[in-house]
Design an enzyme around this catalytic site. Structure first.
Site, mmCIF file in Angstrom:
data_model
loop_
_atom_site.group_PDB
_atom_site.id
_atom_site.type_symbol
_atom_site.label_atom_id
_atom_site.label_comp_id
_atom_site.label_asym_id
_atom_site.label_seq_id
_atom_site.Cartn_x
_atom_site.Cartn_y
_atom_site.Cartn_z
ATOM 1 C CB ALA A 155 37.278 35.078 31.877
ATOM 2 C CB ALA A 156 34.988 40.504 32.868
ATOM 3 N N GLY A 157 37.308 40.580 30.767
ATOM 4 C CA GLY A 157 38.021 41.245 29.670
ATOM 5 C C GLY A 157 38.189 40.303 28.486
ATOM 6 C CG ASP A 158 40.381 36.792 28.958
ATOM 7 O OD1 ASP A 158 41.202 37.640 28.546
ATOM 8 O OD2 ASP A 158 40.610 36.036 29.913
ATOM 9 C CD GLU A 201 47.996 35.091 30.416
ATOM 10 O OE1 GLU A 201 47.763 35.435 31.580
ATOM 11 O OE2 GLU A 201 47.314 34.237 29.823
ATOM 12 C CB ALA A 243 42.262 29.045 26.356
ATOM 13 C CG ASN A 244 39.865 32.478 29.640
ATOM 14 O OD1 ASN A 244 39.768 31.250 29.706
ATOM 15 N ND2 ASN A 244 40.364 33.213 30.616
ATOM 16 C CE LYS A 262 34.119 54.724 36.670
ATOM 17 N NZ LYS A 262 35.116 53.684 36.738
ATOM 18 N N GLY A 263 31.846 50.267 31.807
ATOM 19 C CA GLY A 263 31.713 49.893 30.394
ATOM 20 C C GLY A 263 33.027 49.967 29.651
#
Ligand code: RIB
Length: 308
Positions: A250-253, A140, A43-44, A225-226
């Site tokens: 949720a940064a990765g999402d 998930e 969902a994210n 680091k990006g």
């Protein structure tokens, strides 16, 4: 018209508790706040892709409960096609998220209705596979559903992005070569390739193992680091902007959602990674999952300030 993005994955209600430091085994700590925020990796990513301007449809399952209704409404308001999201018999998935004073998190997910995102449901939604251009998945929902979706998408000639989170130790042998982009973070990469290490060289070695198994591109998110892109052309780090991080949830999402949107607009791999870095660098400056995901205008402004 932009190309269509299909996201197959989880929807959770996040129960977020902020605290000074994470409890160690046997320790009780006092939390400062408790908030309920729509989340779930699938969902994210759908929320991010839609807010950033993508043409997005989501497949997944919620419960017939208040949290499930809230989830669907929130995604719909973001611009996601939620028409085929299933209401299952179990409760909506829940995630308990601890966030410490440095913005680091630990997450426990109880799958609930996400377990009902099964093959028969995906077969009922076959039109969504036929009509899309990109399929993006996380880990998930039941593994057999993920592998079914990858096989079906491949059969139909779609571009496949797998965000292997939470990471399994391995994938079935025949799956690797069907993946166009695999997008682990550093820890997920190490779990997947059976390696240990924290350096860029360790990550490149890990990524190369996945390339040898047949994956076409390995795009590793490496936190502040990006991102590191490894493919047949070699390895390249794309540094991200320096920001004051308050919560990495949720940064990765957001990175994944932004990356697929940029690809769907015909941007190059390089431009897509830079766009994804910009969007996720905004996410970490805010609390929560879907509450932290930026829109297009804001992301374009950040890119401009950053010199792109
Ligand atoms: O990636 C963050 C997400 O992981 C949270 O929203 C939580 O629901 C878990 O799925």
């Amino acid at each position: 018209m932009d190309k269509k993005i299909l996201i197959v994955g989880s929807l959770n209600m996040d129960m977020v508790i902020e605290m000074e430091h994470m409890p160690i085994t046997g320790e009780t700590v006092l939390g400062s706040t408790l908030t309920y925020i729509p989340g779930g990796k699938g969902a994210n990513q759908a929320c991010a892709a839609a807010r950033l301007g993508g043409n997005v449809k989501m497949l997944g399952c919620v419960g017939k409960d208040e949290f499930g209704e809230l989830q669907k409404k929130n995604l719909y308001d973001c611009g996601v096609d939620t028409f085929d999201i299933r209401s299952g018999t179990k409760c909506t998935g829940m995630a308990s998220i601890y966030v410490d004073k440095h913005g680091n998190n630990s997450i426990v997910v109880v799958a609930g209705a996400n377990q009902e995102c099964d093959i028969s449901y995906l077969k009922e939604c076959d039109t969504a596979f036929q009509e899309c251009d990109y399929v993006i998945l996380q880990m998930e929902i039941p593994y057999e559903s993920i592998f079914y979706a990858i096989n079906r998408a491949k059969e139909l000639g779609k571009t496949i992005i797998l965000n292997p989170a939470p990471a399994p130790r391995e994938l079935p042998d025949d799956i690797y070569s069907k993946i166009d982009y695999i997008t682990p973070n550093e820890a997920e990469l190490m779990t997947l390739c059976g390696g240990i290490g924290h350096t860029k060289d360790d990550f490149i070695k890990g990524a190369e193992k996945l390339l040898q198994k047949g994956v076409k591109n390995v795009l590793v998110t490496i936190g502040e680091k990006g991102a590191l892109l490894v493919n047949a052309d070699g390895a390249k780090v794309f540094p991200t902007r320096k920001v004051d991080s308050v919560d990495t949830t949720a940064a990765g999402d957001c990175f994944n959602g932004a990356f697929v949107v940029a690809l769907s607009e015909g941007k190059s791999q390089k431009q897509a990674v830079i766009f994804a870095n910009a969007a996720s660098s905004i996410t970490v400056t805010r609390n929560g999952a879907q509450t932290s995901i930026p829109g297009r205008k804001e992301t374009d402004e950040v890119l401009e300030d950053w010199g792109y």
